[in-house]
Design a protein around this motif. Sequence first.
Motif, PDB file in Angstrom:
ATOM      1  N   ILE A   1       0.811  -1.443  -0.117  1.00 51.75           N
ATOM      2  CA  ILE A   1      -0.040  -0.037  -0.029  1.00 51.75           C
ATOM      3  C   ILE A   1       0.628   1.328  -0.025  1.00 51.75           C
ATOM      4  CG2 ILE A   1      -1.563   1.535   1.257  1.00 51.75           C
ATOM      5  CD1 ILE A   1      -2.924  -0.800   0.195  1.00 51.75           C
ATOM      6  N   VAL A   2       0.584   2.199  -0.935  1.00 51.25           N
ATOM      7  CA  VAL A   2       0.984   3.353  -1.020  1.00 51.25           C
ATOM      8  C   VAL A   2      -0.072   4.632  -1.200  1.00 51.25           C
ATOM      9  CG1 VAL A   2       3.108   2.914  -2.032  1.00 51.25           C
ATOM     10  CG2 VAL A   2       1.554   3.630  -3.438  1.00 51.25           C
ATOM     11  N   LYS A   3       0.190   5.641  -0.511  1.00 51.43           N
ATOM     12  CA  LYS A   3      -0.798   6.538  -0.498  1.00 51.43           C
ATOM     13  C   LYS A   3      -0.255   7.892  -1.145  1.00 51.43           C
ATOM     14  CE  LYS A   3      -2.894   5.002   3.667  1.00 51.43           C
ATOM     15  NZ  LYS A   3      -3.446   5.385   5.003  1.00 51.43           N
ATOM     16  N   ILE A   4      -1.503   8.559  -1.865  1.00 50.17           N
ATOM     17  CA  ILE A   4      -1.246   9.955  -2.317  1.00 50.17           C
ATOM     18  C   ILE A   4      -2.134  10.799  -1.769  1.00 50.17           C
ATOM     19  CG2 ILE A   4      -1.690  11.238  -4.475  1.00 50.17           C
ATOM     20  CD1 ILE A   4      -1.352   7.358  -4.833  1.00 50.17           C
ATOM     21  N   LEU A   5      -1.640  11.942  -1.154  1.00 51.14           N
ATOM     22  CA  LEU A   5      -2.382  13.091  -0.967  1.00 51.14           C
ATOM     23  C   LEU A   5      -3.183  13.916  -1.729  1.00 51.14           C
ATOM     24  CD1 LEU A   5      -3.116  14.147   2.291  1.00 51.14           C
ATOM     25  CD2 LEU A   5      -1.353  15.657   2.059  1.00 51.14           C
ATOM     26  N   ASP A   6      -4.493  14.225  -1.608  1.00 56.08           N
ATOM     27  CA  ASP A   6      -5.224  14.835  -2.711  1.00 56.08           C
ATOM     28  C   ASP A   6      -5.969  15.916  -1.985  1.00 56.08           C
ATOM     29  OD1 ASP A   6      -6.503  15.360  -5.325  1.00 56.08           O
ATOM     30  OD2 ASP A   6      -8.342  14.726  -4.496  1.00 56.08           O
ATOM     31  N   CYS A   7      -5.747  17.166  -2.159  1.00 55.37           N
ATOM     32  CA  CYS A   7      -6.259  18.296  -1.319  1.00 55.37           C
ATOM     33  C   CYS A   7      -7.005  19.183  -2.340  1.00 55.37           C
ATOM     34  CB  CYS A   7      -5.265  19.036  -0.685  1.00 55.37           C
ATOM     35  SG  CYS A   7      -4.287  18.156   0.560  1.00 55.37           S
ATOM     36  N   LYS A   8      -8.402  19.422  -1.990  1.00 52.04           N
ATOM     37  CA  LYS A   8      -9.210  20.374  -2.745  1.00 52.04           C
ATOM     38  C   LYS A   8      -9.653  21.441  -1.845  1.00 52.04           C
ATOM     39  CE  LYS A   8      -9.432  17.349  -6.311  1.00 52.04           C
ATOM     40  NZ  LYS A   8      -9.008  17.624  -7.436  1.00 52.04           N
ATOM     41  N   LYS A   9     -10.107  22.560  -2.477  1.00 54.00           N
ATOM     42  CA  LYS A   9     -10.882  23.455  -1.768  1.00 54.00           C
ATOM     43  C   LYS A   9     -12.212  23.399  -1.541  1.00 54.00           C
ATOM     44  CE  LYS A   9     -12.372  26.110  -5.964  1.00 54.00           C
ATOM     45  NZ  LYS A   9     -12.187  27.111  -6.647  1.00 54.00           N
ATOM     46  N   THR A  10     -12.753  23.984  -0.264  1.00 52.67           N
ATOM     47  CA  THR A  10     -13.968  23.803   0.111  1.00 52.67           C
ATOM     48  C   THR A  10     -14.524  25.160   0.356  1.00 52.67           C
ATOM     49  OG1 THR A  10     -13.629  23.436   2.430  1.00 52.67           O
ATOM     50  CG2 THR A  10     -13.421  21.213   0.997  1.00 52.67           C
ATOM     51  N   ASN A  11     -15.833  25.222   0.854  1.00 49.08           N
ATOM     52  CA  ASN A  11     -16.494  26.410   1.277  1.00 49.08           C
ATOM     53  C   ASN A  11     -16.465  25.974   2.769  1.00 49.08           C
ATOM     54  OD1 ASN A  11     -18.694  24.645   1.780  1.00 49.08           O
ATOM     55  ND2 ASN A  11     -19.825  25.444   0.024  1.00 49.08           N
ATOM     56  N   PRO A  12     -16.965  27.260   3.583  1.00 51.74           N
ATOM     57  CA  PRO A  12     -16.964  26.975   5.064  1.00 51.74           C
ATOM     58  C   PRO A  12     -17.860  25.889   5.537  1.00 51.74           C
ATOM     59  CG  PRO A  12     -17.285  29.220   4.410  1.00 51.74           C
ATOM     60  CD  PRO A  12     -17.188  28.601   3.196  1.00 51.74           C
ATOM     61  N   LYS A  13     -19.113  25.371   4.632  1.00 50.39           N
ATOM     62  CA  LYS A  13     -19.722  24.331   4.963  1.00 50.39           C
ATOM     63  C   LYS A  13     -19.040  23.077   4.758  1.00 50.39           C
ATOM     64  CE  LYS A  13     -23.964  26.699   4.054  1.00 50.39           C
ATOM     65  NZ  LYS A  13     -25.306  26.627   3.495  1.00 50.39           N
ATOM     66  N   GLY A  14     -18.020  22.918   4.135  1.00 52.68           N
ATOM     67  CA  GLY A  14     -17.218  21.693   3.802  1.00 52.68           C
ATOM     68  C   GLY A  14     -17.557  21.016   2.414  1.00 52.68           C
ATOM     69  N   ASP A  15     -18.247  21.783   1.726  1.00 47.61           N
ATOM     70  CA  ASP A  15     -18.605  21.374   0.311  1.00 47.61           C
ATOM     71  C   ASP A  15     -17.603  21.461  -0.608  1.00 47.61           C
ATOM     72  OD1 ASP A  15     -21.357  21.079   0.943  1.00 47.61           O
ATOM     73  OD2 ASP A  15     -21.875  22.966   0.506  1.00 47.61           O
ATOM     74  N   VAL A  16     -16.948  20.312  -1.171  1.00 49.76           N
ATOM     75  CA  VAL A  16     -15.874  20.104  -2.072  1.00 49.76           C
ATOM     76  C   VAL A  16     -16.150  20.755  -3.306  1.00 49.76           C
ATOM     77  CG1 VAL A  16     -13.930  18.673  -2.771  1.00 49.76           C
ATOM     78  CG2 VAL A  16     -15.253  18.130  -0.566  1.00 49.76           C
ATOM     79  N   GLY A  17     -15.180  21.687  -3.754  1.00 50.50           N
ATOM     80  CA  GLY A  17     -14.976  22.090  -4.929  1.00 50.50           C
ATOM     81  C   GLY A  17     -14.012  21.721  -5.903  1.00 50.50           C
ATOM     82  N   ASN A  18     -13.730  22.211  -7.032  1.00 48.55           N
ATOM     83  CA  ASN A  18     -12.683  22.115  -8.077  1.00 48.55           C
ATOM     84  C   ASN A  18     -11.385  22.634  -7.631  1.00 48.55           C
ATOM     85  OD1 ASN A  18     -14.166  19.951  -9.683  1.00 48.55           O
ATOM     86  ND2 ASN A  18     -15.282  21.787 -10.709  1.00 48.55           N
ATOM     87  N   GLY A  19     -10.189  22.122  -7.799  1.00 49.25           N
ATOM     88  CA  GLY A  19      -8.954  22.929  -7.772  1.00 49.25           C
ATOM     89  C   GLY A  19      -8.617  22.758  -6.179  1.00 49.25           C
ATOM     90  N   ARG A  20      -7.391  23.202  -6.123  1.00 50.54           N
ATOM     91  CA  ARG A  20      -6.578  23.144  -4.961  1.00 50.54           C
ATOM     92  C   ARG A  20      -7.203  24.310  -3.792  1.00 50.54           C
ATOM     93  NH1 ARG A  20      -6.253  19.005  -6.552  1.00 50.54           N
ATOM     94  NH2 ARG A  20      -4.228  17.841  -7.467  1.00 50.54           N
TER      95      ARG A  20
END
Length: 240
Positions: free
Chosen positions: A140-159
Amino acid sequence: MAITAGCADRQPDTFTFTGDLPPGFAYEAAVYYVPAPGETCTVEKKYNKAPVFKSKDKPIAEILIRRTRSGCPLVISRIELEISSIYGPHWLDSSRDTANVVIRDELEEQYKGTFSKTGESIFHGQCQWLFRTSGAKRRIVKILDCKKTNPKGDVGNGRPFSAFTLDQLPGKTVRMKIKMADEERPYMKDTWVKFANGWKRCMGDNFEDRYAFCLGNYKDFSGFHMPDGEPCTIYPSCTE
């Protein structure tokens, strides 16, 4: 008295940057500058970057808005951030992703970050571990994937990202707030099958199959190894 009042009214030439990260996470920040608006001078690239600061050394950093290098007046242009964490016992068992803060002389209102009455602006993001297997032992190897969110936690596109104008920043605080996703997910589609108690790795053509896509075979599964070498049949609990 007039001189004293003038000094008191002068805006500071710095702002504060800090971050709230999940346990075990850290970030590095590189601050870049460009010639101030209206200036025609130029500087070599090696002079348009401030020394990198790391959250483990500077959890709260004071950043210059303006500086002069080689006689050229510069203003801050952007902050490039690398968010990182470790997931295993070896020094290579780590991954990182990016976030950015952009500063411009002018921005349309819809793109400008906003500040609270206390002078703080928060931009949000969510990081998620993406897991896959690698090598002959299917470790097992892991890749960290980070996305922008709004204050409510809804995930958007992009970092994770925010933008400001130069006149917004003096004396203010910019805070990056990152949380972790509730669950991990496979890095590649059609390689794992989800069950009530975890994920099973598709066998593929055979154990030597590098990609081992499921391709409709959801009955033949492969063992694999955790980062610490433990043999497993289901992720993340390891044993059924």
